[in-house]
Scaffold this motif. Structure first.
Motif, PDB file in Angstrom:
ATOM      1  N   VAL A 131      -1.338   1.382   3.112  1.00  0.00           N
ATOM      2  CA  VAL A 131      -1.500   0.547   4.311  1.00  0.00           C
ATOM      3  C   VAL A 131      -0.504  -0.090   4.773  1.00  0.00           C
ATOM      4  CG1 VAL A 131      -3.037  -0.838   5.696  1.00  0.00           C
ATOM      5  CG2 VAL A 131      -3.932   0.737   4.060  1.00  0.00           C
ATOM      6  N   ALA A 133       0.960  -2.969   7.660  1.00  0.00           N
ATOM      7  CA  ALA A 133       0.434  -3.955   8.647  1.00  0.00           C
ATOM      8  C   ALA A 133       1.164  -5.150   8.695  1.00  0.00           C
ATOM      9  CB  ALA A 133      -1.193  -4.209   8.402  1.00  0.00           C
ATOM     10  N   GLY A 147      -3.400  -7.997  10.513  1.00  0.00           N
ATOM     11  CA  GLY A 147      -3.425  -7.723   9.115  1.00  0.00           C
ATOM     12  C   GLY A 147      -4.662  -8.294   8.289  1.00  0.00           C
ATOM     13  N   ALA A 150      -6.469  -4.866   8.393  1.00  0.00           N
ATOM     14  CA  ALA A 150      -5.950  -3.590   7.424  1.00  0.00           C
ATOM     15  C   ALA A 150      -6.199  -4.107   6.088  1.00  0.00           C
ATOM     16  CB  ALA A 150      -4.436  -3.715   7.847  1.00  0.00           C
ATOM     17  N   ALA A 151      -6.068  -5.280   5.597  1.00  0.00           N
ATOM     18  CA  ALA A 151      -6.160  -5.950   4.383  1.00  0.00           C
ATOM     19  C   ALA A 151      -7.517  -5.253   3.928  1.00  0.00           C
ATOM     20  CB  ALA A 151      -6.006  -7.256   4.120  1.00  0.00           C
ATOM     21  N   ALA A 154      -7.628  -1.659   3.458  1.00  0.00           N
ATOM     22  CA  ALA A 154      -6.863  -1.317   2.085  1.00  0.00           C
ATOM     23  C   ALA A 154      -7.665  -1.565   0.983  1.00  0.00           C
ATOM     24  CB  ALA A 154      -5.612  -2.147   2.166  1.00  0.00           C
ATOM     25  N   LEU A 161      -1.169  -2.343  -0.125  1.00  0.00           N
ATOM     26  CA  LEU A 161      -0.901  -2.932   1.323  1.00  0.00           C
ATOM     27  C   LEU A 161       0.444  -3.639   1.264  1.00  0.00           C
ATOM     28  CD1 LEU A 161      -2.161  -4.166   3.883  1.00  0.00           C
ATOM     29  CD2 LEU A 161      -3.012  -6.190   2.608  1.00  0.00           C
ATOM     30  N   GLU A 163       2.755  -5.753   4.001  1.00  0.00           N
ATOM     31  CA  GLU A 163       2.587  -6.570   5.234  1.00  0.00           C
ATOM     32  C   GLU A 163       4.030  -6.752   5.655  1.00  0.00           C
ATOM     33  OE1 GLU A 163      -0.709  -9.467   5.364  1.00  0.00           O
ATOM     34  OE2 GLU A 163      -0.522  -9.403   2.996  1.00  0.00           O
ATOM     35  N   ARG A 236       3.662  -7.567  -0.671  1.00  0.00           N
ATOM     36  CA  ARG A 236       2.941  -6.437  -1.370  1.00  0.00           C
ATOM     37  C   ARG A 236       1.709  -6.943  -1.981  1.00  0.00           C
ATOM     38  NH1 ARG A 236       4.700  -0.992  -4.717  1.00  0.00           N
ATOM     39  NH2 ARG A 236       2.294  -0.695  -5.377  1.00  0.00           N
ATOM     40  N   SER A 237       0.561  -6.453  -1.892  1.00  0.00           N
ATOM     41  CA  SER A 237      -0.791  -6.533  -2.422  1.00  0.00           C
ATOM     42  C   SER A 237      -0.885  -5.207  -3.213  1.00  0.00           C
ATOM     43  CB  SER A 237      -1.563  -7.070  -1.470  1.00  0.00           C
ATOM     44  OG  SER A 237      -1.037  -7.883  -0.970  1.00  0.00           O
TER      45      SER A 237
END
Length: 239
Positions: A131, A133, A147, A150-151, A154, A161, A163, A236-237
């Motif tokens: 994802v 975002a 965001g 989207a989080a 994800a 994720l 961003e 990044r997550s």
């Protein structure tokens, strides 16, 4: 609370590109994803923040869906939403011509009132492993809401994720505490992906020139310079 005016000159790109802090930011090739969901709060967000990545994913055979939350009707005093949507489709066709587009038409500047509707629409796209975002710390209300939604999507899919900041480069400088240096990753922006992004940005004439309006363009030269680096930057997550 961070506030900014897009008409201000903002932080010069030279202040960002020459910062020694980039040396500690890792690179990512952003490969190996089967399906990707790209979220844009407004037309042009997807190109500014992740255009080269989008082209890269498409070339690699990733199944890409782009969800456009609003049509950006509040960019100027005059409603230019029809123009902006047409520009969006032109830009996307230059980045990922075979992608799927979801045009939600939610109200620009009031996305916070429709966050659950946005999240349901993103979830309805189906399972994805990536994802992309807007960054939630971008100091723009619609970017935060997009965001956040989207989080959550994800996280529910166990997806990576990424961003993308847009306005951070304008209102911040490399030494501000709000800059998420430890979370940054860089994706190369070169070759066909860079050319696709440049072509897509050119499609957004209403944002770059605003020649038919009595207002300065939203994306002035100083702002656009932030997106001409040799990389795109993401927070990044991991899932």
């Amino acid at each position: 609370m961070v506030t900014f005016d897009h008409r201000d000159p903002g932080t010069p790109e030279a202040a960002w590109s020459t910062s020694s802090r980039w040396a500690s930011v890792p690179w990512s090739d952003a490969r190996g994803f089967g399906r990707a969901l790209i979220v844009a709060a407004h037309p042009d967000d997807e190109t500014l923040g992740a255009g080269a990545l989008l082209a890269r994913l498409h070339r690699a055979g990733t199944r890409v869906t782009i969800a456009l939350a609003t049509r950006g009707e509040r960019a100027y005093a005059t409603d230019t939403s029809m123009t902006r949507v047409a520009e969006f489709h032109a830009a996307v066709s230059r980045l990922a011509p075979e992608c799927t587009v979801v045009d939600l038409g939610l109200p620009d500047g009031a996305l916070h009132e429709h966050e659950r509707m946005l999240e349901r629409a993103l979830r309805a796209v189906g399972h994805t492993d990536l994802v992309v975002a807007p960054w939630r710390g971008d100091a723009h209300g619609d970017h935060r809401v997009a965001g956040d939604a989207a989080a959550r999507v994800a996280a529910s899919y166990g997806a990576v994720l990424l961003e993308y900041p847009v306005w951070l480069w304008h209102w911040a400088d490399p030494d501000r505490a709000e800059v998420p240096w430890p979370g940054f990753v860089r994706v190369p922006q070169s070759g066909p992906d860079r050319r696709a992004k440049e072509s897509a940005l050119a499609a957004y004439a209403s944002q770059v020139s605003a020649s038919d309006l009595s207002e300065p363009p939203v994306l002035h030269a100083g702002m656009l310079a932030h997106f001409s680096r040799d990389w795109e930057t993401f927070v990044r997550s991991a899932p």
